[in-house]
Scaffold this active site. Structure first.
Site, PDB file in Angstrom:
ATOM      1  N   ARG A 227       2.477  -8.590  13.494  1.00  0.00           N
ATOM      2  CA  ARG A 227       1.891  -7.551  12.721  1.00  0.00           C
ATOM      3  C   ARG A 227       0.660  -7.956  11.969  1.00  0.00           C
ATOM      4  O   ARG A 227      -0.473  -7.645  11.820  1.00  0.00           O
ATOM      5  CB  ARG A 227       2.644  -6.709  12.074  1.00  0.00           C
ATOM      6  CG  ARG A 227       3.634  -5.726  13.080  1.00  0.00           C
ATOM      7  CD  ARG A 227       4.732  -5.277  12.313  1.00  0.00           C
ATOM      8  NE  ARG A 227       4.428  -4.313  11.243  1.00  0.00           N
ATOM      9  CZ  ARG A 227       5.507  -4.458  10.098  1.00  0.00           C
ATOM     10  NH1 ARG A 227       6.512  -4.924  10.033  1.00  0.00           N
ATOM     11  NH2 ARG A 227       5.145  -3.307   9.091  1.00  0.00           N
TER      12      ARG A 227
ATOM     13  N   ARG B 191      12.580  -5.273   2.450  1.00  0.00           N
ATOM     14  CA  ARG B 191      12.121  -3.808   2.323  1.00  0.00           C
ATOM     15  C   ARG B 191      13.184  -2.746   2.993  1.00  0.00           C
ATOM     16  O   ARG B 191      13.650  -3.029   3.930  1.00  0.00           O
ATOM     17  CB  ARG B 191      10.662  -3.514   3.169  1.00  0.00           C
ATOM     18  CG  ARG B 191      10.351  -2.302   3.051  1.00  0.00           C
ATOM     19  CD  ARG B 191       8.979  -2.249   3.097  1.00  0.00           C
ATOM     20  NE  ARG B 191       8.386  -2.358   4.745  1.00  0.00           N
ATOM     21  CZ  ARG B 191       7.132  -2.391   5.044  1.00  0.00           C
ATOM     22  NH1 ARG B 191       6.210  -2.255   4.222  1.00  0.00           N
ATOM     23  NH2 ARG B 191       6.816  -2.530   6.273  1.00  0.00           N
TER      24      ARG B 191
ATOM     25  N   ARG C  69      13.632  -0.904   8.503  1.00  0.00           N
ATOM     26  CA  ARG C  69      12.809  -0.767   9.752  1.00  0.00           C
ATOM     27  C   ARG C  69      13.093  -1.793  10.732  1.00  0.00           C
ATOM     28  O   ARG C  69      13.107  -2.871  10.415  1.00  0.00           O
ATOM     29  CB  ARG C  69      11.281  -0.658   9.261  1.00  0.00           C
ATOM     30  CG  ARG C  69      10.838   0.491   8.883  1.00  0.00           C
ATOM     31  CD  ARG C  69       9.404   0.552   8.190  1.00  0.00           C
ATOM     32  NE  ARG C  69       8.393  -0.218   9.045  1.00  0.00           N
ATOM     33  CZ  ARG C  69       7.025  -0.173   8.851  1.00  0.00           C
ATOM     34  NH1 ARG C  69       6.657   0.440   7.713  1.00  0.00           N
ATOM     35  NH2 ARG C  69       6.515  -0.809   9.785  1.00  0.00           N
TER      36      ARG C  69
ATOM     37  N   LYS D 198       0.880  -1.306   0.000  1.00  0.00           N
ATOM     38  CA  LYS D 198       0.177  -0.033  -0.052  1.00  0.00           C
ATOM     39  C   LYS D 198       0.913   1.232  -0.062  1.00  0.00           C
ATOM     40  O   LYS D 198       0.565   2.393  -0.597  1.00  0.00           O
ATOM     41  CB  LYS D 198      -1.161  -0.153   1.073  1.00  0.00           C
ATOM     42  CG  LYS D 198      -0.625  -0.139   2.616  1.00  0.00           C
ATOM     43  CD  LYS D 198      -1.572  -0.192   3.594  1.00  0.00           C
ATOM     44  CE  LYS D 198      -1.129  -0.875   4.827  1.00  0.00           C
ATOM     45  NZ  LYS D 198       0.040  -0.547   5.636  1.00  0.00           N
TER      46      LYS D 198
ATOM     47  N   ARG E 216      -7.335   1.282  11.760  1.00  0.00           N
ATOM     48  CA  ARG E 216      -6.837  -0.277  11.668  1.00  0.00           C
ATOM     49  C   ARG E 216      -8.026  -0.999  12.808  1.00  0.00           C
ATOM     50  O   ARG E 216      -7.787  -2.215  12.887  1.00  0.00           O
ATOM     51  CB  ARG E 216      -5.471  -0.393  12.684  1.00  0.00           C
ATOM     52  CG  ARG E 216      -4.481  -0.398  11.527  1.00  0.00           C
ATOM     53  CD  ARG E 216      -3.201  -0.372  12.248  1.00  0.00           C
ATOM     54  NE  ARG E 216      -2.132  -0.994  11.725  1.00  0.00           N
ATOM     55  CZ  ARG E 216      -1.043  -0.424  11.043  1.00  0.00           C
ATOM     56  NH1 ARG E 216      -1.459   0.733  10.371  1.00  0.00           N
ATOM     57  NH2 ARG E 216       0.128  -1.109  10.803  1.00  0.00           N
TER      58      ARG E 216
HETATM   59  P1  AMP Z   1       3.122   0.553   9.513  1.00  0.00           P
HETATM   60  O1  AMP Z   1       4.030   1.805   9.086  1.00  0.00           O
HETATM   61  O2  AMP Z   1       1.603   1.038   9.025  1.00  0.00           O
HETATM   62  O3  AMP Z   1       3.240  -0.811   9.254  1.00  0.00           O
HETATM   63  O4  AMP Z   1       2.771   0.807  11.229  1.00  0.00           O
HETATM   64  C1  AMP Z   1       3.782   0.498  12.086  1.00  0.00           C
HETATM   65  C2  AMP Z   1       3.350   0.227  13.340  1.00  0.00           C
HETATM   66  O5  AMP Z   1       2.715   1.650  13.723  1.00  0.00           O
HETATM   67  C3  AMP Z   1       2.164  -0.541  13.619  1.00  0.00           C
HETATM   68  O6  AMP Z   1       2.846  -2.013  13.744  1.00  0.00           O
HETATM   69  C4  AMP Z   1       1.446  -0.025  14.979  1.00  0.00           C
HETATM   70  O7  AMP Z   1       2.455  -0.417  16.182  1.00  0.00           O
HETATM   71  C5  AMP Z   1       1.723   1.447  14.556  1.00  0.00           C
HETATM   72  N1  AMP Z   1       0.448   1.936  13.850  1.00  0.00           N
HETATM   73  C6  AMP Z   1       0.415   2.557  12.552  1.00  0.00           C
HETATM   74  N2  AMP Z   1      -0.797   3.070  12.323  1.00  0.00           N
HETATM   75  C7  AMP Z   1      -1.513   2.572  13.511  1.00  0.00           C
HETATM   76  C8  AMP Z   1      -3.028   2.478  13.773  1.00  0.00           C
HETATM   77  N3  AMP Z   1      -3.928   3.186  12.949  1.00  0.00           N
HETATM   78  N4  AMP Z   1      -3.386   2.289  14.804  1.00  0.00           N
HETATM   79  C9  AMP Z   1      -2.666   1.969  15.807  1.00  0.00           C
HETATM   80  N5  AMP Z   1      -1.384   1.599  15.690  1.00  0.00           N
HETATM   81  C10 AMP Z   1      -0.715   1.991  14.503  1.00  0.00           C
END
Ligand code: AMP
Length: 219
Positions: free
Chosen positions: A174, A128, A163, A14, A89
């Protein structure tokens, strides 16, 4: 132009698809993960705690996420719409977000579910790398997604980083957390008649074509 909400498990692509839409339609790409990573870059106790939570793969509290997001979408660059990546989420986030939109006089837009199998997602995760400055995403193991110069961002020349939560163990948490918490979300948007499903297992170009059809009013 309409806003777009991407719902997808980690490494569904995405981020990459958001960049493609950003370039073609000039909509800002808002990733709540990126907003959090910027917020935890400081040296405060809260930042350290948040960073730990993110590294374990669990979700951050709705309150923190909604505060960060509300501030971001108030910016004038979001007046004509934006791309939401990684939010909402949970059903609670979706419901609170609809209230915020109402208060700000904004509309929901279209919701796109990007499907990907767990095996494909796992392969993407291990290769990544991303740019901490302009947030562009690359994959060291996938030919068409490699940076031109290894370790250097094509777009802005910054050094690419990996990351800390892109490892096999955190990925499992995740992915499973995502699938569990997004199931009610998918139903919610289906009921609102806003959900479009696409697959990103094959190629980003194919997935992007499907998105263009949705944005042009088709399905
Ligand atoms: P992402 O970059 O979208 O994979 O997010 C990395 C981490 O940030 C996730 O594993 C969560 O710990 C936190 N995170 C990102 N977006 C959200 C959200 N909308 N609600 C809760 N935690 C989030």
């Amino acid at each position: 132009m309409k806003s777009i909400i991407f719902i997808a498990p980690p490494a569904a692509g995405k981020g990459t698809l958001s960049r493609m839409i950003e370039e073609k339609y000039h909509l800002p790409h808002i990733s709540t993960g990126d907003l959090l990573r910027d917020a935890v870059a400081s040296d405060t106790a809260q930042a350290k705690e948040l960073k730990q939570q993110m590294e374990s793969g669990v979700l951050i509290s709705d309150e923190i996420i909604l505060d960060l997001l509300t501030e971001r979408i108030k910016n004038s660059d979001c007046d004509n719409g934006y791309i939401l990546d990684g939010f909402p989420r949970t059903l609670k986030q979706a419901e609170d977000y609809e209230k915020i939109l109402k208060e700000l006089g904004k509309t929901l837009g279209e919701v796109i579910y990007v499907g990907v199998s767990k095996d494909v997602a796992m392969k993407r995760i291990t290769g990544r790398v991303s740019c901490p400055k302009c947030k562009a995403v690359y994959n060291e193991f996938i030919e068409e997604s490699k940076p031109k110069v290894p370790g250097v961002c094509d777009r802005c020349g910054s050094l690419l980083t990996k990351r800390s939560d892109d490892n096999e163990k955190t990925f499992q948490v995740r992915f499973d957390t995502y699938m569990k918490s997004t199931e009610p979300l998918i139903q919610h948007y289906e009921e609102l008649g806003k959900l479009h499903r696409i697959s990103n297992d094959v190629s980003k170009e194919l997935a992007f074509k499907e998105i263009e059809t949705i944005l042009n009013g088709g399905n």
